[in-house]
Design a protein around this motif. Structure first.
Motif, PDB file in Angstrom:
ATOM      1  N   THR A 109       0.817  -1.209   0.000  1.00 41.75           N
ATOM      2  CA  THR A 109       0.000   0.000   0.000  1.00 41.75           C
ATOM      3  C   THR A 109       0.852   1.260   0.000  1.00 41.75           C
ATOM      4  N   SER A 110       0.306   2.294  -0.634  1.00 43.38           N
ATOM      5  CA  SER A 110       0.931   3.624  -0.578  1.00 43.38           C
ATOM      6  C   SER A 110       0.373   4.430   0.586  1.00 43.38           C
ATOM      7  N   ASP A 122      -0.852  -8.548   9.474  1.00 43.36           N
ATOM      8  CA  ASP A 122       0.464  -8.491  10.118  1.00 43.36           C
ATOM      9  C   ASP A 122       1.624  -8.450   9.132  1.00 43.36           C
ATOM     10  N   ARG A 123       1.316  -8.521   7.821  1.00 40.15           N
ATOM     11  CA  ARG A 123       2.367  -8.437   6.807  1.00 40.15           C
ATOM     12  C   ARG A 123       1.979  -7.351   5.811  1.00 40.15           C
ATOM     13  N   VAL A 124       2.418  -6.135   6.088  1.00 38.53           N
ATOM     14  CA  VAL A 124       2.040  -4.974   5.282  1.00 38.53           C
ATOM     15  C   VAL A 124       3.302  -4.278   4.794  1.00 38.53           C
ATOM     16  N   THR A 125       3.390  -4.067   3.497  1.00 36.37           N
ATOM     17  CA  THR A 125       4.487  -3.291   2.924  1.00 36.37           C
ATOM     18  C   THR A 125       3.978  -1.883   2.666  1.00 36.37           C
ATOM     19  N   GLU A 126       4.543  -0.915   3.379  1.00 38.10           N
ATOM     20  CA  GLU A 126       4.108   0.482   3.294  1.00 38.10           C
ATOM     21  C   GLU A 126       5.090   1.232   2.391  1.00 38.10           C
ATOM     22  N   ALA A 127       4.739   1.309   1.100  1.00 40.83           N
ATOM     23  CA  ALA A 127       5.662   1.809   0.089  1.00 40.83           C
ATOM     24  C   ALA A 127       6.121   3.238   0.343  1.00 40.83           C
ATOM     25  N   HIS A 128       5.269   4.040   0.973  1.00 43.39           N
ATOM     26  CA  HIS A 128       5.610   5.445   1.246  1.00 43.39           C
ATOM     27  C   HIS A 128       5.842   5.702   2.730  1.00 43.39           C
ATOM     28  N   ARG A 176      10.304  14.160  12.359  1.00 41.38           N
ATOM     29  CA  ARG A 176       9.318  14.226  11.287  1.00 41.38           C
ATOM     30  C   ARG A 176       8.752  12.829  11.077  1.00 41.38           C
ATOM     31  N   PRO A 177       7.596  12.719  10.440  1.00 41.36           N
ATOM     32  CA  PRO A 177       7.088  11.381  10.121  1.00 41.36           C
ATOM     33  C   PRO A 177       7.995  10.657   9.135  1.00 41.36           C
ATOM     34  N   ASN A 178       8.080   9.356   9.284  1.00 37.06           N
ATOM     35  CA  ASN A 178       8.862   8.529   8.356  1.00 37.06           C
ATOM     36  C   ASN A 178       8.011   8.229   7.123  1.00 37.06           C
ATOM     37  N   ILE A 179       7.701   9.306   6.403  1.00 36.77           N
ATOM     38  CA  ILE A 179       6.843   9.261   5.218  1.00 36.77           C
ATOM     39  C   ILE A 179       7.611   9.824   4.028  1.00 36.77           C
ATOM     40  N   LEU A 180       7.482   9.186   2.882  1.00 35.28           N
ATOM     41  CA  LEU A 180       8.052   9.722   1.652  1.00 35.28           C
ATOM     42  C   LEU A 180       7.154  10.847   1.151  1.00 35.28           C
ATOM     43  N   MET A 181       7.653  12.072   1.234  1.00 33.93           N
ATOM     44  CA  MET A 181       6.893  13.246   0.809  1.00 33.93           C
ATOM     45  C   MET A 181       7.294  13.622  -0.619  1.00 33.93           C
ATOM     46  N   PHE A 182       6.729  14.695  -1.125  1.00 35.12           N
ATOM     47  CA  PHE A 182       7.042  15.127  -2.486  1.00 35.12           C
ATOM     48  C   PHE A 182       8.434  15.759  -2.519  1.00 35.12           C
ATOM     49  N   GLY A 183       9.265  15.326  -3.465  1.00 36.51           N
ATOM     50  CA  GLY A 183      10.615  15.863  -3.584  1.00 36.51           C
ATOM     51  C   GLY A 183      11.468  15.584  -2.363  1.00 36.51           C
TER      52      GLY A 183
END
Length: 267
Positions: A109-110, A122-128, A176-183
């Motif tokens: 999931t994104s 219990d097995r989730v890949t968090e792409a972002h 900061r959150p461990n989230i892939l943000m824009f740029g």
């Protein structure tokens, strides 16, 4: 539609494993806001309309350096919202179907909201990445830690956070959150990479999987591309999307509807 639903139900029933690929549309039926376009975002966050700020502008990591109260106002509100959101019944249906498979179920999931974990996966890949995990803004460490116990005091009139803001336990600087943000060149992908490596190994061991893709649009095509990759060998893709259900080259089943309604009908 009934023919597609029948084909999809048969595909899920006959598969040896289930891969769920989910975009932002998966959470709409749980009551989470639809950020599609400026109008949708501003309906969810009216104060930003007055400032003329859109989602893509707020989801920019530079704000943590330039205006951390603005940055944490946005992400702090989302953190609180996601913690209290109850996943809709469709999550439970997918979990039930997947647990009945010899190969089990995995999620790609994104979404950063943690809804799948809350629902029992219990097995989730968090792409972002995940809003429920933090990293140091200054990069003093590559450590990623849970946001458990972290709360942000928010002025909901201005949508700005009040100090103290979340901090790094190692250097004391801003977190900061461990989230892939824009740029975003500072995101630490290590946690996501571990998840992705496990998922890749699982996919290789379960060639007879069915892929159910839900609410994944083309604007940020991470999930759609992964779903197509995972189903390339057998064409066992079910794409559920009310706006963009098209499947390339006929390699899959297209269902132009929302996640919860479709999953309920499939059940």
């Amino acid at each position: 539609m009934s023919d597609e639903l029948t084909r999809a139900a048969e595909l899920i029933h006959g598969a040896g494993a289930l891969l769920v690929c989910a975009g932002a549309g998966m959470g709409v039926d749980s009551g989470l806001p639809d950020f599609r376009g400026g109008a949708g975002f501003w309906r969810a966050y009216p104060p930003y309309a007055g400032l003329g700020l859109q989602f893509e502008e707020l989801a920019d990591p530079r704000h943590f350096a330039d205006d951390p109260e603005l940055a944490w106002g946005f992400y702090g509100h989302r953190l609180a919202l996601y913690r209290t959101t109850v996943p809709h019944r469709g999550f439970g249906l997918l979990l039930e179907w997947g647990r009945a498979k010899p190969g089990g179920v995995r999620v790609f999931t994104s979404n950063v909201d943690g809804q799948f974990q809350t629902a029992g996966f219990d097995r989730v890949t968090e792409a972002h990445g995940s809003i429920h995990h933090l990293q140091c803004c200054a990069g003093c460490t590559r450590e990623i830690w849970p946001a458990t116990g972290v709360s942000v005091d928010l002025d909901e009139t201005t949508m700005r956070a009040r100090p103290p803001l979340p901090s790094c336990p190692r250097c004391g600087g801003l977190a900061r959150p461990n989230i892939l943000m824009f740029g975003d060149s500072d995101w630490v992908p290590d946690r996501t990479q571990v998840q992705l490596d496990e998922l890749t190994g699982w996919r290789r061991a379960h060639r007879d999987l069915a892929v159910v893709e839900l609410g994944a649009g083309q604007a940020v095509p991470t999930v759609r591309r992964y779903a197509e990759l995972a189903s390339a060998a057998n064409g066992a893709l079910i794409r559920i999307n009310p706006r963009e259900p098209q499947v390339r080259h006929g390699r899959g089943i297209s269902i132009p509807a929302g996640a919860l309604a479709t999953l309920t009908e499939l059940a």
